[in-house]
Scaffold this active site. Structure first.
Site, PDB file in Angstrom:
ATOM      1  N   ASP A  17       0.849  -1.179   0.000  1.00 15.86           N
ATOM      2  CA  ASP A  17       0.000   0.000   0.000  1.00 15.86           C
ATOM      3  C   ASP A  17       0.892   1.238   0.000  1.00 15.86           C
ATOM      4  O   ASP A  17       1.005   1.954   0.998  1.00 15.86           O
ATOM      5  CB  ASP A  17      -0.906  -0.024   1.235  1.00 15.86           C
ATOM      6  CG  ASP A  17      -2.039   0.983   1.148  1.00 15.86           C
ATOM      7  OD1 ASP A  17      -2.268   1.522   0.060  1.00 15.86           O
ATOM      8  OD2 ASP A  17      -2.697   1.209   2.182  1.00 15.86           O
ATOM      9  N   GLU A  96      -6.431   5.152  -9.017  1.00 15.70           N
ATOM     10  CA  GLU A  96      -7.714   5.648  -8.531  1.00 15.70           C
ATOM     11  C   GLU A  96      -8.319   6.742  -9.409  1.00 15.70           C
ATOM     12  O   GLU A  96      -7.628   7.665  -9.844  1.00 15.70           O
ATOM     13  CB  GLU A  96      -7.550   6.174  -7.100  1.00 15.70           C
ATOM     14  CG  GLU A  96      -8.857   6.470  -6.409  1.00 15.70           C
ATOM     15  CD  GLU A  96      -8.762   6.331  -4.902  1.00 15.70           C
ATOM     16  OE1 GLU A  96      -9.744   6.657  -4.227  1.00 15.70           O
ATOM     17  OE2 GLU A  96      -7.716   5.880  -4.398  1.00 15.70           O
ATOM     18  N   LYS A 132      -9.476   1.993  -9.376  1.00 14.72           N
ATOM     19  CA  LYS A 132     -10.059   2.163  -8.043  1.00 14.72           C
ATOM     20  C   LYS A 132     -11.200   3.169  -8.083  1.00 14.72           C
ATOM     21  O   LYS A 132     -11.059   4.264  -8.632  1.00 14.72           O
ATOM     22  CB  LYS A 132      -8.992   2.650  -7.048  1.00 14.72           C
ATOM     23  CG  LYS A 132      -8.022   1.574  -6.616  1.00 14.72           C
ATOM     24  CD  LYS A 132      -7.004   2.112  -5.632  1.00 14.72           C
ATOM     25  CE  LYS A 132      -7.589   2.314  -4.266  1.00 14.72           C
ATOM     26  NZ  LYS A 132      -6.565   2.732  -3.268  1.00 14.72           N
ATOM     27  N   PHE A 178     -12.152  -1.733   4.587  1.00 12.40           N
ATOM     28  CA  PHE A 178     -11.213  -1.095   5.497  1.00 12.40           C
ATOM     29  C   PHE A 178     -11.349  -1.685   6.900  1.00 12.40           C
ATOM     30  O   PHE A 178     -12.432  -2.067   7.327  1.00 12.40           O
ATOM     31  CB  PHE A 178     -11.460   0.411   5.533  1.00 12.40           C
ATOM     32  CG  PHE A 178     -10.868   1.135   4.343  1.00 12.40           C
ATOM     33  CD1 PHE A 178     -10.762   0.526   3.108  1.00 12.40           C
ATOM     34  CD2 PHE A 178     -10.417   2.438   4.480  1.00 12.40           C
ATOM     35  CE1 PHE A 178     -10.217   1.187   2.021  1.00 12.40           C
ATOM     36  CE2 PHE A 178      -9.870   3.123   3.399  1.00 12.40           C
ATOM     37  CZ  PHE A 178      -9.772   2.496   2.168  1.00 12.40           C
TER      38      PHE A 178
END
Length: 324
Positions: A17, A96, A132, A178
């Site tokens: 990440d 994204e 994303k 998440f």
């Protein structure tokens, strides 16, 4: 005995990440995920100055108005950095769509197609890219259309079961539920409550989604994300994928002990409920204060960093002479 990271890799696909190339090289993940916040951090580090200069020179050579110039520079820089990351991972990179398009289905589709076109222009096949999108109703519907075009998606900012279920029903390739941000919300609401990693609300949320997908035989990949500590990660060992920050990857590398598989295969039950309608989705989200608040907060946060990135690019453009 292998360290905990090596043992984890035997049970789940580990994804970095980060946009930090040195961290990616150090930990050898299968994939990498990025977002405007991570891209901004990488750009501010100075390691991409040459890439930024080359991108801006190319954009300045085109006859576009300033607004388009900044947007084009941002898109091209994000894709250029994705191309660099792909030189260091064998799998995919997630890129994204602007958070400001989270409630704009057509805008999200158009942006996703543009990003894929930029990657393909650079010689990167779409099979190595995940687009994303925030898991709003509009984002999920956009992903449903993109998936049918062969553009696979990573639906992010997932805080509730209903978001995960809607993504699976739409045929989304991968979701990122998440963990840590859910814990943040509950800690704020009940500061005196202590949660063990195995019983954290975020861990239980991912486990519920994972078990439902396997029970209903949905092929959608579950990738736990947003971790606050290694205990959360270990409590989800066996999840399809786990995307982890460099700091926690380092901690896992330096940790020993025997890792037990927390998530195990589940027998399917062969029964799927009817797909959620828009009104059902919106009502169930409305009834979940945590998910509603964290989704809105997450969209705002990503957009703030997108604006910072665009401001940085605008400042650099203003310091350069146009190419004649």
């Amino acid at each position: 005995m292998p360290n905990l990271l090596e043992q984890l890799k035997q049970r789940s696909i580990v994804v970095a990440d980060t946009g930090d190339i040195s961290a990616i090289q150090q930990f050898s993940p299968q994939d990498a995920t990025t977002n405007p916040s991570l891209i901004l951090k990488a750009v501010q580090s100075g390691q991409y100055d040459d890439l930024i200069d080359a991108t801006l020179e190319r954009v300045l050579s085109e006859s576009v108005i300033e607004t388009d110039m900044i947007e084009s520079a941002s898109d091209e820089l994000i894709v250029a950095m994705g191309c660099i990351i792909l030189q260091h991972v064998p799998g995919r990179v997630s890129t994204e769509v602007n958070a400001r398009l989270s409630f704009d289905q057509e805008g999200s589709i158009e942006k996703a197609r543009k990003l894929i076109a930029l990657y393909e222009k650079a010689g990167i096949p779409r099979q190595r890219i995940l687009i994303k999108l925030a898991a709003t109703w509009e984002g999920i519907r956009a992903a449903e259309i993109l998936e049918k075009e062969g553009i696979q998606c990573n639906l992010t900012l997932i805080f509730s079961f209903v978001q995960g279920r809607a993504c699976a029903e739409a045929g989304v390739y991968l979701i990122s539920p998440f963990v840590g941000r859910i814990l943040d919300w509950y800690r704020k609401q009940t500061p005196d409550t202590a949660f063990s990693p195995e019983q954290e609300p975020g861990v239980l949320s991912v486990r519920k989604i994972y078990e439902y997908f396997r029970r209903q035989e949905y092929p959608t990949i579950v990738m736990g994300s947003s971790f606050r500590n290694t205990g959360e990660i270990l409590a989800l060992a066996g999840c399809d994928r786990l995307t982890v920050s460099p700091a926690l990857l380092q901690e896992l590398t330096e940790s020993d002990g025997k890792l037990e598989q927390a998530l195990v295969p589940i027998n399917p039950d062969g029964h799927r409920p009817d797909p959620l309608s828009e009104s059902e989705f919106r009502w169930l989200m409305n009834e979940d204060a945590m998910a509603t608040e964290k989704l809105a907060e997450g969209i705002r946060g990503v957009e703030q960093d997108q604006v910072r990135l665009e401001t940085l690019l605008k400042e650099r453009i203003s310091q350069r002479e146009p190419v004649l």
